[in-house]
Design a protein around this motif. Structure first.
Motif, PDB file in Angstrom:
ATOM      1  N   SER A 284       0.804  -1.229   0.000  1.00  0.00           N
ATOM      2  CA  SER A 284       0.000   0.000   0.000  1.00  0.00           C
ATOM      3  C   SER A 284       0.835   1.276   0.000  1.00  0.00           C
ATOM      4  CB  SER A 284      -0.974  -0.005   1.180  1.00  0.00           C
ATOM      5  OG  SER A 284      -0.340   0.350   2.390  1.00  0.00           O
ATOM      6  N   ILE A 285       1.908   1.313   0.786  1.00  0.00           N
ATOM      7  CA  ILE A 285       2.724   2.533   0.844  1.00  0.00           C
ATOM      8  C   ILE A 285       3.419   2.810  -0.492  1.00  0.00           C
ATOM      9  CG2 ILE A 285       4.800   3.559   1.851  1.00  0.00           C
ATOM     10  CD1 ILE A 285       3.878   2.524   4.560  1.00  0.00           C
ATOM     11  N   PRO A 286       4.139   1.840  -1.087  1.00  0.00           N
ATOM     12  CA  PRO A 286       4.785   2.157  -2.370  1.00  0.00           C
ATOM     13  C   PRO A 286       3.800   2.478  -3.479  1.00  0.00           C
ATOM     14  CG  PRO A 286       4.979  -0.193  -1.895  1.00  0.00           C
ATOM     15  CD  PRO A 286       4.479   0.472  -0.632  1.00  0.00           C
ATOM     16  N   LEU A 287       2.608   1.853  -3.459  1.00  0.00           N
ATOM     17  CA  LEU A 287       1.598   2.189  -4.462  1.00  0.00           C
ATOM     18  C   LEU A 287       1.071   3.611  -4.256  1.00  0.00           C
ATOM     19  CD1 LEU A 287      -0.487  -1.110  -4.759  1.00  0.00           C
ATOM     20  CD2 LEU A 287       0.744   0.039  -6.616  1.00  0.00           C
ATOM     21  N   ALA A 288       0.840   3.996  -3.008  1.00  0.00           N
ATOM     22  CA  ALA A 288       0.364   5.355  -2.727  1.00  0.00           C
ATOM     23  C   ALA A 288       1.411   6.378  -3.112  1.00  0.00           C
ATOM     24  CB  ALA A 288       0.006   5.488  -1.243  1.00  0.00           C
ATOM     25  N   LEU A 289       2.669   6.089  -2.806  1.00  0.00           N
ATOM     26  CA  LEU A 289       3.724   7.035  -3.129  1.00  0.00           C
ATOM     27  C   LEU A 289       3.934   7.146  -4.638  1.00  0.00           C
ATOM     28  CD1 LEU A 289       6.632   7.935  -1.023  1.00  0.00           C
ATOM     29  CD2 LEU A 289       7.067   7.679  -3.443  1.00  0.00           C
ATOM     30  N   MET A 290       3.841   6.010  -5.339  1.00  0.00           N
ATOM     31  CA  MET A 290       3.948   6.057  -6.795  1.00  0.00           C
ATOM     32  C   MET A 290       2.863   6.949  -7.383  1.00  0.00           C
ATOM     33  SD  MET A 290       3.219   3.104  -9.610  1.00  0.00           S
ATOM     34  CE  MET A 290       1.468   3.362  -9.284  1.00  0.00           C
ATOM     35  N   THR A 291       1.648   6.843  -6.834  1.00  0.00           N
ATOM     36  CA  THR A 291       0.537   7.679  -7.302  1.00  0.00           C
ATOM     37  C   THR A 291       0.840   9.155  -7.110  1.00  0.00           C
ATOM     38  OG1 THR A 291      -1.055   5.921  -6.793  1.00  0.00           O
ATOM     39  CG2 THR A 291      -1.923   8.161  -7.000  1.00  0.00           C
ATOM     40  N   ALA A 292       1.373   9.503  -5.922  1.00  0.00           N
ATOM     41  CA  ALA A 292       1.667  10.905  -5.622  1.00  0.00           C
ATOM     42  C   ALA A 292       2.852  11.435  -6.413  1.00  0.00           C
ATOM     43  CB  ALA A 292       1.912  11.077  -4.130  1.00  0.00           C
ATOM     44  N   CYS A 293       3.779  10.556  -6.796  1.00  0.00           N
ATOM     45  CA  CYS A 293       4.886  10.975  -7.669  1.00  0.00           C
ATOM     46  C   CYS A 293       4.396  11.161  -9.101  1.00  0.00           C
ATOM     47  CB  CYS A 293       6.009   9.946  -7.633  1.00  0.00           C
ATOM     48  SG  CYS A 293       6.963   9.925  -6.113  1.00  0.00           S
ATOM     49  N   SER A 294       3.540  10.249  -9.544  1.00  0.00           N
ATOM     50  CA  SER A 294       3.044  10.298 -10.922  1.00  0.00           C
ATOM     51  C   SER A 294       2.208  11.548 -11.190  1.00  0.00           C
ATOM     52  CB  SER A 294       2.213   9.049 -11.231  1.00  0.00           C
ATOM     53  OG  SER A 294       2.990   7.880 -11.122  1.00  0.00           O
ATOM     54  N   ASP A 295       1.433  11.972 -10.187  1.00  0.00           N
ATOM     55  CA  ASP A 295       0.583  13.149 -10.404  1.00  0.00           C
ATOM     56  C   ASP A 295       1.285  14.461 -10.029  1.00  0.00           C
ATOM     57  OD1 ASP A 295       0.352  13.414  -7.592  1.00  0.00           O
ATOM     58  OD2 ASP A 295      -1.567  12.377  -7.529  1.00  0.00           O
ATOM     59  N   GLY A 296       2.558  14.373  -9.656  1.00  0.00           N
ATOM     60  CA  GLY A 296       3.343  15.586  -9.430  1.00  0.00           C
ATOM     61  C   GLY A 296       3.290  16.164  -8.047  1.00  0.00           C
ATOM     62  N   ARG A 297       2.598  15.506  -7.123  1.00  0.00           N
ATOM     63  CA  ARG A 297       2.529  16.059  -5.770  1.00  0.00           C
ATOM     64  C   ARG A 297       3.882  16.003  -5.055  1.00  0.00           C
ATOM     65  NH1 ARG A 297      -2.509  12.966  -3.184  1.00  0.00           N
ATOM     66  NH2 ARG A 297      -2.106  11.564  -4.935  1.00  0.00           N
ATOM     67  N   ILE A 298       4.529  14.850  -5.052  1.00  0.00           N
ATOM     68  CA  ILE A 298       5.809  14.700  -4.376  1.00  0.00           C
ATOM     69  C   ILE A 298       6.931  15.076  -5.333  1.00  0.00           C
ATOM     70  CG2 ILE A 298       7.417  13.052  -3.344  1.00  0.00           C
ATOM     71  CD1 ILE A 298       5.051  11.581  -2.182  1.00  0.00           C
ATOM     72  N   LYS A 299       7.761  16.014  -4.892  1.00  0.00           N
ATOM     73  CA  LYS A 299       8.846  16.542  -5.728  1.00  0.00           C
ATOM     74  C   LYS A 299      10.179  16.418  -4.986  1.00  0.00           C
ATOM     75  CE  LYS A 299       5.807  20.008  -7.875  1.00  0.00           C
ATOM     76  NZ  LYS A 299       4.585  19.598  -7.117  1.00  0.00           N
ATOM     77  N   LYS A 300      11.248  16.525  -5.747  1.00  0.00           N
ATOM     78  CA  LYS A 300      12.591  16.452  -5.178  1.00  0.00           C
ATOM     79  C   LYS A 300      12.740  17.505  -4.085  1.00  0.00           C
ATOM     80  CE  LYS A 300      17.479  16.438  -6.446  1.00  0.00           C
ATOM     81  NZ  LYS A 300      18.468  16.539  -7.546  1.00  0.00           N
TER      82      LYS A 300
END
Length: 322
Positions: A284-300
């Motif tokens: 669940s955590i890696p899937l949620a994080l992948m979603t947030a990276c894919s939509d641009g929420r989580i950034k470097k």
């Protein structure tokens, strides 16, 4: 030496099962499930679709995101409670499918906390210099251990996989605040009968089904999660107000909302995928994080907090500078 994320990936089975679909086979309704859990649908693995196959797909996606070839990986740590077989470890199947013949591959079993435990394990190996690059995978086929006549549990879970590529880097100066900053892991076996599977090789010789005392799990969840988050933030010298994104284990919307309130976090900073994915345990955590990276929420440069609690009880948190 720090473990830095180089790539993320995920995989979800094609089959979508909605709450309305479940209402056809068990005494429940979309309204009942949504009000209590926030879940509206989940993915279910196809017949013959193994945990290793889902983990492999997620691993390939993470490697592509990192721009790396499989041969550049020397450690695979797979978090799962639904392995292909009792042994060998499902991680070695993924290792073989990727064509990797060097390094090591093994499974970690901490149920829904598995990905945090696997990340902490890989982080320690990388920081010690024993390995250079790791694939950390969470993959689950929970649909295979559900009692589809138990409406209290069968509505909660789904299948899928997520993966991260970690690399050991020696960081200096302003770059020293990057990668995994702190982790905290806990378990307390006194609560093992609150969330468990009623089977196993040495007990019944069967696979068994998932059983859960829902109210007891809920009662412990928010308190234990909040405590371990506080410990992790203290280790790294941060407070909850410093967090850019909170990526919790996607167990139940009420638990996630409660944890966010206790931390004083704005709901907009909580990554939540439970509505579409349900509880995919270690995935669940890696899937949620992948979603947030894919939509641009989580950034470097973002400060990201992960947390999870699972059967055992096990629980843990991890703080990472993206």
């Amino acid at each position: 030496m720090r473990s830095v994320v180089k790539g993320v990936g995920g995989y979800l089975p094609d089959r979508i099962v909605t709450n309305q679909d479940l209402a056809q086979i068990v005494d429940t309704s979309d309204e009942w499930i949504t009000a209590r859990t926030g879940i509206r649908e989940r993915r279910i693995a196809a017949d013959g679709e193994l945990t290793s196959a889902m983990g492999l797909a997620a691993a390939k996606a993470a490697l592509a995101d990192a721009g790396l070839e499989p041969g550049e990986i020397d450690l695979i740590v797979l978090a799962t409670s639904t392995p292909d077989q009792t042994f060998p470890a499902t991680a070695v199947t993924i290792q073989a499918e990727l064509g990797i013949t060097d390094g090591a591959a093994f499974d970690v079993q901490a149920v829904c906390s598995g990905f945090v435990f696997a990340m902490s394990t890989a982080d320690n190996y990388l920081k010690s210099g024993q390995f250079k690059r790791a694939l950390v995978i969470g993959a689950e086929a929970f649909s295979r251990i559900l009692d589809w006549e138990d409406r209290a549990t069968c509505v909660l879970f789904g299948d899928g996989a997520g993966a991260w590529v970690l690399e050991a880097e020696r960081l200096n100066g302003t770059m020293a605040d990057r990668g995994i900053l702190a982790t905290s892991l806990r378990s307390d076996g006194r609560y093992r009968d609150k969330l468990y599977v009623d089977g196993g090789p040495s007990s019944t010789g069967t696979v068994g089904h998932l059983r859960m005392d829902g109210p007891e799990v809920f009662r412990h969840a928010v308190t234990k999660i909040s405590q371990v988050i506080g410990e992790t933030l203290d280790k790294a010298g941060y407070t909850a107000s410093d967090i850019d994104w909170f990526v919790p284990h996607q167990a139940n919307k009420r638990i996630l909302d409660g944890a966010a309130r206790k931390l004083g976090l704005d709901p907009e900073r909580v990554v939540m995928t439970v509505e579409k994915h349900a509880n995919t345990s270690a995935a669940s955590i890696p899937l949620a994080l992948m979603t947030a990276c894919s939509d641009g929420r989580i950034k470097k440069g973002d400060l990201v907090l992960l947390e999870a609690m699972g059967g055992g009880f096990t629980w843990g948190a991890l703080l990472i500078r993206w």
